[in-house]
Design a protein around this motif. Structure first.
Motif, PDB file in Angstrom:
ATOM      1  N   ASN A 298       0.823  -1.213   0.000  1.00  0.00           N
ATOM      2  CA  ASN A 298       0.000   0.000   0.000  1.00  0.00           C
ATOM      3  C   ASN A 298       0.860   1.267   0.000  1.00  0.00           C
ATOM      4  O   ASN A 298       0.393   2.326  -0.397  1.00  0.00           O
ATOM      5  N   GLU A 299       2.120   1.171   0.415  1.00  0.00           N
ATOM      6  CA  GLU A 299       3.004   2.333   0.396  1.00  0.00           C
ATOM      7  C   GLU A 299       3.444   2.693  -1.022  1.00  0.00           C
ATOM      8  O   GLU A 299       3.798   3.832  -1.294  1.00  0.00           O
ATOM      9  N   PHE A 300       3.410   1.736  -1.921  1.00  0.00           N
ATOM     10  CA  PHE A 300       3.765   2.014  -3.301  1.00  0.00           C
ATOM     11  C   PHE A 300       2.777   2.988  -3.936  1.00  0.00           C
ATOM     12  O   PHE A 300       3.129   3.770  -4.802  1.00  0.00           O
ATOM     13  N   LYS A 301       1.525   2.930  -3.505  1.00  0.00           N
ATOM     14  CA  LYS A 301       0.509   3.811  -4.074  1.00  0.00           C
ATOM     15  C   LYS A 301       0.794   5.277  -3.777  1.00  0.00           C
ATOM     16  O   LYS A 301       0.315   6.156  -4.470  1.00  0.00           O
ATOM     17  N   ASP A 302       1.555   5.553  -2.712  1.00  0.00           N
ATOM     18  CA  ASP A 302       1.890   6.928  -2.366  1.00  0.00           C
ATOM     19  C   ASP A 302       3.017   7.491  -3.226  1.00  0.00           C
ATOM     20  O   ASP A 302       3.250   8.696  -3.230  1.00  0.00           O
ATOM     21  N   LEU A 303       3.712   6.632  -3.937  1.00  0.00           N
ATOM     22  CA  LEU A 303       4.788   7.068  -4.825  1.00  0.00           C
ATOM     23  C   LEU A 303       4.187   7.394  -6.188  1.00  0.00           C
ATOM     24  O   LEU A 303       3.294   6.709  -6.654  1.00  0.00           O
ATOM     25  N   ASN A 304       4.695   8.414  -6.823  1.00  0.00           N
ATOM     26  CA  ASN A 304       4.147   8.776  -8.120  1.00  0.00           C
ATOM     27  C   ASN A 304       5.231   9.212  -9.113  1.00  0.00           C
ATOM     28  O   ASN A 304       5.088  10.229  -9.773  1.00  0.00           O
ATOM     29  N   PRO A 305       6.294   8.444  -9.228  1.00  0.00           N
ATOM     30  CA  PRO A 305       7.308   8.808 -10.222  1.00  0.00           C
ATOM     31  C   PRO A 305       6.837   8.369 -11.607  1.00  0.00           C
ATOM     32  O   PRO A 305       6.017   7.458 -11.734  1.00  0.00           O
ATOM     33  N   PRO A 306       7.341   8.992 -12.652  1.00  0.00           N
ATOM     34  CA  PRO A 306       7.030   8.484 -13.986  1.00  0.00           C
ATOM     35  C   PRO A 306       7.737   7.146 -14.177  1.00  0.00           C
ATOM     36  O   PRO A 306       8.920   7.015 -13.875  1.00  0.00           O
ATOM     37  N   VAL A 307       6.992   6.159 -14.623  1.00  0.00           N
ATOM     38  CA  VAL A 307       7.543   4.815 -14.772  1.00  0.00           C
ATOM     39  C   VAL A 307       7.138   4.252 -16.129  1.00  0.00           C
ATOM     40  O   VAL A 307       5.975   4.321 -16.513  1.00  0.00           O
ATOM     41  N   LEU A 308       8.106   3.706 -16.811  1.00  0.00           N
ATOM     42  CA  LEU A 308       7.839   2.975 -18.043  1.00  0.00           C
ATOM     43  C   LEU A 308       8.037   1.498 -17.732  1.00  0.00           C
ATOM     44  O   LEU A 308       9.118   1.083 -17.319  1.00  0.00           O
ATOM     45  N   LEU A 309       6.996   0.718 -17.911  1.00  0.00           N
ATOM     46  CA  LEU A 309       7.086  -0.726 -17.714  1.00  0.00           C
ATOM     47  C   LEU A 309       7.019  -1.379 -19.085  1.00  0.00           C
ATOM     48  O   LEU A 309       6.027  -1.245 -19.804  1.00  0.00           O
ATOM     49  N   VAL A 310       8.092  -2.039 -19.448  1.00  0.00           N
ATOM     50  CA  VAL A 310       8.166  -2.741 -20.725  1.00  0.00           C
ATOM     51  C   VAL A 310       7.958  -4.221 -20.419  1.00  0.00           C
ATOM     52  O   VAL A 310       8.793  -4.854 -19.760  1.00  0.00           O
ATOM     53  N   TRP A 311       6.837  -4.757 -20.885  1.00  0.00           N
ATOM     54  CA  TRP A 311       6.494  -6.164 -20.616  1.00  0.00           C
ATOM     55  C   TRP A 311       6.182  -6.809 -21.961  1.00  0.00           C
ATOM     56  O   TRP A 311       5.120  -6.592 -22.545  1.00  0.00           O
ATOM     57  N   GLY A 312       7.118  -7.586 -22.451  1.00  0.00           N
ATOM     58  CA  GLY A 312       6.950  -8.197 -23.767  1.00  0.00           C
ATOM     59  C   GLY A 312       5.810  -9.195 -23.811  1.00  0.00           C
ATOM     60  O   GLY A 312       5.582  -9.948 -22.858  1.00  0.00           O
ATOM     61  N   LYS A 313       5.102  -9.192 -24.907  1.00  0.00           N
ATOM     62  CA  LYS A 313       3.992 -10.145 -25.075  1.00  0.00           C
ATOM     63  C   LYS A 313       4.489 -11.578 -25.212  1.00  0.00           C
ATOM     64  O   LYS A 313       3.712 -12.510 -25.060  1.00  0.00           O
ATOM     65  N   ARG A 314       5.792 -11.747 -25.451  1.00  0.00           N
ATOM     66  CA  ARG A 314       6.375 -13.087 -25.538  1.00  0.00           C
ATOM     67  C   ARG A 314       7.044 -13.500 -24.218  1.00  0.00           C
ATOM     68  O   ARG A 314       7.806 -14.465 -24.179  1.00  0.00           O
TER      69      ARG A 314
END
Length: 103
Positions: free
Chosen positions: A28-44
């Motif tokens: 629940n502490e992660f929700k308080d963080l708001n940095p810009p994040v790029l998550l690259v998750w390949g479909k493979r």
């Protein structure tokens, strides 16, 4: 091999041995963080189960941008380094532009 080597170093071992269950952030502490994040998750992706992505998204910062390239699997830095670099550069440019607008 490189990760194993780095984690076996005395400095890393001391840090690992000194960790206690309360040292990390709670979900629940992660929700308080708001940095810009790029998550690259390949479909493979075949190394991590789909539930890993679901859990990441559940606790992700509001500014998360998820991209799921069709051609990426677990190691796009090895498989498609130029394509990955372009995603990273584009993301960084957007972050810089957004920050410039707010200053």
């Amino acid at each position: 091999p490189l990760v194993r080597f780095n984690l076996s170093r005395p400095e890393a071992q001391n840090l690992i041995n000194d960790l206690t269950p309360g040292d990390g952030l709670k979900p629940n502490e992660f929700k308080d963080l708001n940095p810009p994040v790029l998550l690259v998750w390949g479909k493979r992706e075949r190394v991590l189960p789909p539930t890993s992505l679901e859990n990441l998204l559940k606790y992700a910062p509001k500014e998360l941008q998820l991209i799921q390239p069709d051609t990426f699997s677990h190691t796009p830095q090895k498989e498609s380094p130029k394509e990955l670099a372009q995603y990273l550069i584009t993301f960084q440019e957007r972050v810089e532009l957004s920050q410039a607008k707010h200053t």
